[in-house]
Design a protein around this motif. Sequence first.
Motif, short mmCIF file in Angstrom:
data_model
loop_
_atom_site.label_atom_id
_atom_site.label_comp_id
_atom_site.label_asym_id
_atom_site.label_seq_id
_atom_site.Cartn_x
_atom_site.Cartn_y
_atom_site.Cartn_z
N UNK A 83 18.09 -8.54 -21.55
CA UNK A 83 18.49 -8.20 -20.18
C UNK A 83 17.41 -8.75 -19.26
N UNK A 84 17.77 -9.74 -18.49
CA UNK A 84 16.82 -10.33 -17.54
C UNK A 84 17.00 -9.64 -16.19
N UNK A 85 15.88 -9.20 -15.63
CA UNK A 85 15.92 -8.40 -14.40
C UNK A 85 15.12 -9.08 -13.30
N UNK A 86 15.70 -9.14 -12.11
CA UNK A 86 15.01 -9.64 -10.91
C UNK A 86 15.25 -8.62 -9.81
N UNK A 87 14.29 -8.51 -8.90
CA UNK A 87 14.44 -7.61 -7.77
C UNK A 87 13.67 -8.17 -6.59
N UNK A 88 14.04 -7.72 -5.41
CA UNK A 88 13.29 -8.09 -4.20
C UNK A 88 13.44 -6.98 -3.18
N UNK A 89 12.45 -6.90 -2.29
CA UNK A 89 12.48 -5.94 -1.19
C UNK A 89 12.19 -6.69 0.10
N UNK A 90 12.98 -6.44 1.13
CA UNK A 90 12.74 -7.09 2.42
C UNK A 90 12.81 -6.03 3.52
N UNK A 91 12.17 -6.33 4.63
CA UNK A 91 12.07 -5.39 5.74
C UNK A 91 12.66 -6.04 6.99
N UNK A 92 13.55 -5.29 7.67
CA UNK A 92 14.19 -5.76 8.90
C UNK A 92 13.87 -4.78 10.01
N UNK A 93 13.28 -5.28 11.12
CA UNK A 93 12.96 -4.38 12.22
C UNK A 93 14.23 -3.79 12.85
N UNK A 94 14.11 -2.58 13.36
CA UNK A 94 15.21 -1.96 14.08
C UNK A 94 14.87 -1.91 15.56
N UNK A 95 15.84 -1.58 16.36
CA UNK A 95 15.61 -1.50 17.81
C UNK A 95 15.81 -2.85 18.46
N UNK A 96 16.03 -2.81 19.78
CA UNK A 96 16.28 -4.05 20.51
C UNK A 96 15.24 -4.30 21.59
N UNK A 97 14.16 -3.54 21.58
CA UNK A 97 13.12 -3.73 22.59
C UNK A 97 13.36 -2.89 23.82
N UNK A 98 14.61 -2.70 24.23
CA UNK A 98 14.92 -1.93 25.43
C UNK A 98 14.79 -0.43 25.16
N UNK A 99 15.36 0.02 24.04
CA UNK A 99 15.33 1.44 23.72
C UNK A 99 14.03 1.88 23.07
N UNK A 100 13.14 0.97 22.82
CA UNK A 100 11.90 1.30 22.14
C UNK A 100 10.82 1.77 23.10
N UNK A 101 11.11 1.79 24.40
CA UNK A 101 10.10 2.20 25.38
C UNK A 101 9.81 3.69 25.22
N UNK A 102 8.54 4.09 25.28
CA UNK A 102 8.22 5.50 25.07
C UNK A 102 8.60 6.41 26.23
N UNK A 103 8.72 5.87 27.45
CA UNK A 103 9.04 6.70 28.62
C UNK A 103 10.15 6.02 29.41
N UNK A 104 11.15 6.81 29.85
CA UNK A 104 12.19 6.27 30.72
C UNK A 104 12.37 7.20 31.91
N UNK A 105 12.66 6.62 33.05
CA UNK A 105 12.84 7.39 34.28
C UNK A 105 14.21 7.07 34.85
N UNK A 106 14.93 8.11 35.28
CA UNK A 106 16.24 7.91 35.88
C UNK A 106 16.34 8.65 37.20
N UNK A 107 16.98 8.03 38.18
CA UNK A 107 17.18 8.64 39.50
C UNK A 107 18.67 8.63 39.79
N UNK A 108 19.18 9.74 40.31
CA UNK A 108 20.60 9.80 40.64
C UNK A 108 20.83 10.62 41.89
N UNK A 109 21.90 10.32 42.61
CA UNK A 109 22.24 11.07 43.82
C UNK A 109 23.73 11.26 43.90
#
Length: 196
Positions: A83-109
């Motif tokens: 039984x010949x076995x191969x494996x691999x692990x890869x990493x893919x970043x999540x998020x799109x840069x816009x939602x990754x901001x730590x603080x958001x401010x919203x104004x509404x009227x």
Amino acid sequence: MLKQIILSSTLALSLAACTTVPSAEVTRFHTGNPARTGTIAIEEMPGNPDISLEFRTYAAAVGQQLQQVGFSPVTGNASDYVARVAFSRSFRPTGNGYNDKPVSVGVGGAVGSGGYSGLGLGVGINLSGKPKDIVTTEMQVQIRKRSDSTAIWEGRAYTQAREGSPAAQPAAAAQKLAAALIGGYPGESGRTITVK
């Protein structure tokens, strides 16, 4: 009362999301009715892209599963099959840069009936930190006759989990993929299935 029901439902959904087990995508190939018994040695597939000490984790998981379907794992060059076995692990970043901001401010009227108006200011703080990467773990297994190196069965599988989660750990991924790939051996040839 309604508030309690909503809170209970939200808590139940949150707990369900925490215990979700990632599925594995599995594809197998074989011709006819491949062997189900015999001695088998587990070896690293030539050209395995992720050669490391971690291989032993994947080899042990594959050996356990092969034993459960009728093979007898052995070491050395005297086995009926390999039984010949191969494996691999890869990493893919999540998020799109816009939602990754730590603080958001919203104004509404708004202007309501009767001439009343209102102005609101909201501040949202993201305390979760940077989103975790998605870890993709892939495994490939080939079973070959030792005598003439003829392939009798081959399969590949992959699973994904968030980095840092229990399911993303190499040992857990190896167990998941080996069970999904070899469970139900030999499986339907040429069909991709999802295993929970």
